[in-house]
Every structure is written in structure tokens, then in C-alpha cells.
Design a protein around this motif. Sequence first.
Motif, PDB file in Angstrom:
ATOM      1  N   PRO A 115       0.836  -1.205   0.000  1.00 43.06           N
ATOM      2  CA  PRO A 115       0.000   0.000   0.000  1.00 43.06           C
ATOM      3  C   PRO A 115       0.870   1.255   0.000  1.00 43.06           C
ATOM      4  CG  PRO A 115      -0.397  -1.353   1.965  1.00 43.06           C
ATOM      5  CD  PRO A 115       0.700  -2.002   1.195  1.00 43.06           C
ATOM      6  N   LEU A 116       0.334   2.335  -0.525  1.00 47.51           N
ATOM      7  CA  LEU A 116       1.047   3.603  -0.501  1.00 47.51           C
ATOM      8  C   LEU A 116       1.091   4.149   0.917  1.00 47.51           C
ATOM      9  CD1 LEU A 116      -0.310   5.393  -3.693  1.00 47.51           C
ATOM     10  CD2 LEU A 116       1.827   4.153  -3.408  1.00 47.51           C
ATOM     11  N   ALA A 117       2.185   4.793   1.255  1.00 48.39           N
ATOM     12  CA  ALA A 117       2.365   5.336   2.603  1.00 48.39           C
ATOM     13  C   ALA A 117       1.308   6.384   2.945  1.00 48.39           C
ATOM     14  CB  ALA A 117       3.760   5.933   2.746  1.00 48.39           C
ATOM     15  N   ASP A 118       0.806   7.111   1.930  1.00 43.99           N
ATOM     16  CA  ASP A 118      -0.174   8.164   2.203  1.00 43.99           C
ATOM     17  C   ASP A 118      -1.611   7.647   2.221  1.00 43.99           C
ATOM     18  OD1 ASP A 118      -0.823   7.841  -0.499  1.00 43.99           O
ATOM     19  OD2 ASP A 118       0.038   9.757  -1.109  1.00 43.99           O
ATOM     20  N   GLY A 119      -1.823   6.336   2.014  1.00 44.29           N
ATOM     21  CA  GLY A 119      -3.147   5.736   2.144  1.00 44.29           C
ATOM     22  C   GLY A 119      -4.045   5.817   0.919  1.00 44.29           C
ATOM     23  N   ARG A 120      -3.578   6.429  -0.167  1.00 46.07           N
ATOM     24  CA  ARG A 120      -4.423   6.505  -1.371  1.00 46.07           C
ATOM     25  C   ARG A 120      -4.663   5.106  -1.942  1.00 46.07           C
ATOM     26  NH1 ARG A 120      -1.308  10.237  -5.342  1.00 46.07           N
ATOM     27  NH2 ARG A 120       0.421   9.190  -4.314  1.00 46.07           N
ATOM     28  N   PRO A 121      -5.840   4.881  -2.558  1.00 47.02           N
ATOM     29  CA  PRO A 121      -6.089   3.595  -3.207  1.00 47.02           C
ATOM     30  C   PRO A 121      -5.037   3.344  -4.282  1.00 47.02           C
ATOM     31  CG  PRO A 121      -8.051   5.011  -3.298  1.00 47.02           C
ATOM     32  CD  PRO A 121      -6.929   5.824  -2.717  1.00 47.02           C
ATOM     33  N   PHE A 122      -4.541   2.100  -4.357  1.00 45.98           N
ATOM     34  CA  PHE A 122      -3.420   1.788  -5.242  1.00 45.98           C
ATOM     35  C   PHE A 122      -3.494   0.336  -5.672  1.00 45.98           C
ATOM     36  CE2 PHE A 122       0.933   0.007  -5.486  1.00 45.98           C
ATOM     37  CZ  PHE A 122       1.436   0.771  -6.534  1.00 45.98           C
ATOM     38  N   ARG A 123      -3.313   0.089  -6.975  1.00 44.28           N
ATOM     39  CA  ARG A 123      -3.217  -1.276  -7.502  1.00 44.28           C
ATOM     40  C   ARG A 123      -2.214  -1.276  -8.642  1.00 44.28           C
ATOM     41  NH1 ARG A 123      -9.354  -3.100  -8.039  1.00 44.28           N
ATOM     42  NH2 ARG A 123      -8.453  -5.015  -8.886  1.00 44.28           N
ATOM     43  N   ALA A 124      -1.452  -2.365  -8.755  1.00 42.10           N
ATOM     44  CA  ALA A 124      -0.363  -2.450  -9.725  1.00 42.10           C
ATOM     45  C   ALA A 124      -0.585  -3.606 -10.698  1.00 42.10           C
ATOM     46  CB  ALA A 124       0.962  -2.627  -8.993  1.00 42.10           C
ATOM     47  N   LEU A 125      -0.054  -3.424 -11.907  1.00 40.37           N
ATOM     48  CA  LEU A 125      -0.129  -4.453 -12.935  1.00 40.37           C
ATOM     49  C   LEU A 125       1.277  -4.957 -13.255  1.00 40.37           C
ATOM     50  CD1 LEU A 125      -2.728  -2.760 -15.315  1.00 40.37           C
ATOM     51  CD2 LEU A 125      -3.140  -4.349 -13.433  1.00 40.37           C
ATOM     52  N   ARG A 126       1.378  -6.198 -13.675  1.00 42.30           N
ATOM     53  CA  ARG A 126       2.680  -6.809 -13.972  1.00 42.30           C
ATOM     54  C   ARG A 126       3.401  -6.135 -15.135  1.00 42.30           C
ATOM     55  NH1 ARG A 126       3.223 -10.941 -10.725  1.00 42.30           N
ATOM     56  NH2 ARG A 126       1.409 -12.131 -10.075  1.00 42.30           N
ATOM     57  N   GLN A 127       2.696  -5.410 -15.964  1.00 41.97           N
ATOM     58  CA  GLN A 127       3.288  -4.793 -17.150  1.00 41.97           C
ATOM     59  C   GLN A 127       3.974  -3.465 -16.867  1.00 41.97           C
ATOM     60  OE1 GLN A 127       0.350  -6.323 -16.942  1.00 41.97           O
ATOM     61  NE2 GLN A 127       0.525  -7.942 -18.447  1.00 41.97           N
ATOM     62  N   GLY A 128       4.105  -3.070 -15.589  1.00 43.34           N
ATOM     63  CA  GLY A 128       4.880  -1.880 -15.253  1.00 43.34           C
ATOM     64  C   GLY A 128       4.086  -0.610 -15.018  1.00 43.34           C
ATOM     65  N   ILE A 129       2.762  -0.703 -15.065  1.00 40.09           N
ATOM     66  CA  ILE A 129       1.965   0.470 -14.722  1.00 40.09           C
ATOM     67  C   ILE A 129       1.145   0.169 -13.477  1.00 40.09           C
ATOM     68  CG2 ILE A 129       1.879   1.361 -17.082  1.00 40.09           C
ATOM     69  CD1 ILE A 129      -1.018   0.408 -17.228  1.00 40.09           C
ATOM     70  N   ALA A 130       0.805   1.225 -12.774  1.00 37.17           N
ATOM     71  CA  ALA A 130      -0.029   1.094 -11.579  1.00 37.17           C
ATOM     72  C   ALA A 130      -0.981   2.274 -11.552  1.00 37.17           C
ATOM     73  CB  ALA A 130       0.835   1.063 -10.325  1.00 37.17           C
ATOM     74  N   PHE A 131      -2.030   2.129 -10.767  1.00 31.68           N
ATOM     75  CA  PHE A 131      -3.054   3.161 -10.676  1.00 31.68           C
ATOM     76  C   PHE A 131      -3.210   3.614  -9.242  1.00 31.68           C
ATOM     77  CE2 PHE A 131      -4.050   0.251 -14.103  1.00 31.68           C
ATOM     78  CZ  PHE A 131      -4.061   1.126 -15.179  1.00 31.68           C
ATOM     79  N   VAL A 132      -3.363   4.914  -9.078  1.00 33.40           N
ATOM     80  CA  VAL A 132      -3.587   5.493  -7.765  1.00 33.40           C
ATOM     81  C   VAL A 132      -4.818   6.386  -7.862  1.00 33.40           C
ATOM     82  CG1 VAL A 132      -2.005   7.433  -8.163  1.00 33.40           C
ATOM     83  CG2 VAL A 132      -2.525   6.719  -5.835  1.00 33.40           C
ATOM     84  N   GLY A 133      -5.658   6.337  -6.836  1.00 27.02           N
ATOM     85  CA  GLY A 133      -6.854   7.172  -6.822  1.00 27.02           C
ATOM     86  C   GLY A 133      -6.503   8.609  -6.492  1.00 27.02           C
ATOM     87  N   GLY A 134      -7.422   9.508  -6.812  1.00 24.43           N
ATOM     88  CA  GLY A 134      -7.239  10.895  -6.431  1.00 24.43           C
ATOM     89  C   GLY A 134      -7.260  11.887  -7.571  1.00 24.43           C
TER      90      GLY A 134
END
Length: 131
Positions: A48-67
Motif C-alpha cells: 500500500p502507498l504510505a499516504d493511504g491513497r487507493p493503489f493497484r499495480a499491474l505486472r506490465q509496469g503500470i499502476a493506478f492510484v486514486g485521487g
Amino acid sequence: MSSQLLVPDPGAPQATAFGHLLIMVTDVTISVNFYVQSLGFSERPAKPLADGRPFRALRQGIAFVGGREAGHRQIDHVAFEVSDVRRLRDRLRSTGVEFQEDLHDGPYGLTIYITDPDGVRVELYQTGLKV
């Protein structure tokens, strides 16, 4: 515009590999579903991100964060693994590059964050090292 290719100084510390791209989105689940279901990407476990934002990662090198909100930038940051983060940090400091975070223990190793000329946050890290 010059057609000459630029080549880095072979003795200087340098980026060795693309690390990841963190994209700021309005709904993390919708974005993950699109990339997985429409494009065939696959999700991977992530801290998880240290700042608590929603976060999910993909094996292809990109990830998504809410906000993401109107007026926010969409790319949160781009990351590169480097050969010598301490020497690279010193060189960047000597040339006046803007730092967002100096050397610290990041999730991938010893890490710095800088700002590129267009304001993009760039993460530079060396695996296997700590402060």
C-alpha cells in the motif's frame, strides 16, 4: 533540430531500466478492470502507498492510484532503476535539478524523486541499498 544522437558519458551513473509508471485515475477499480479485461494485463501484489491513497499495480509496469480531480495531472510519476543513485543524486544537485525528495529508503531500494523540465515527478532508485 539536430539529427545527431545524444550518448551519455559512459562513466556517469545512469538509468538502467524502466521501473514503472503510476497513473492517477478517478476510479482505480474501473481502470484496473479496463486494462485486465480489455487489454489482457494482469494484476500483481503491491505494498500500500504510505499516504493511504487507493493503489493497484499491474505486472506490465503500470499502476493506478486514486485521487484524480479536475486540474490534477494524470501521471503521478515515472520510475527508473539506476546504476548509482548516490552519484547520480550528487550530479543532479550540482546541475540545479529540482528535488522533491532526497535519498530515502523506498519500496524498491535507495530512492530520490526529482522534477523533470515539464514538472513530471521522476523516481530514481537503486535496488539492494538503504540509507
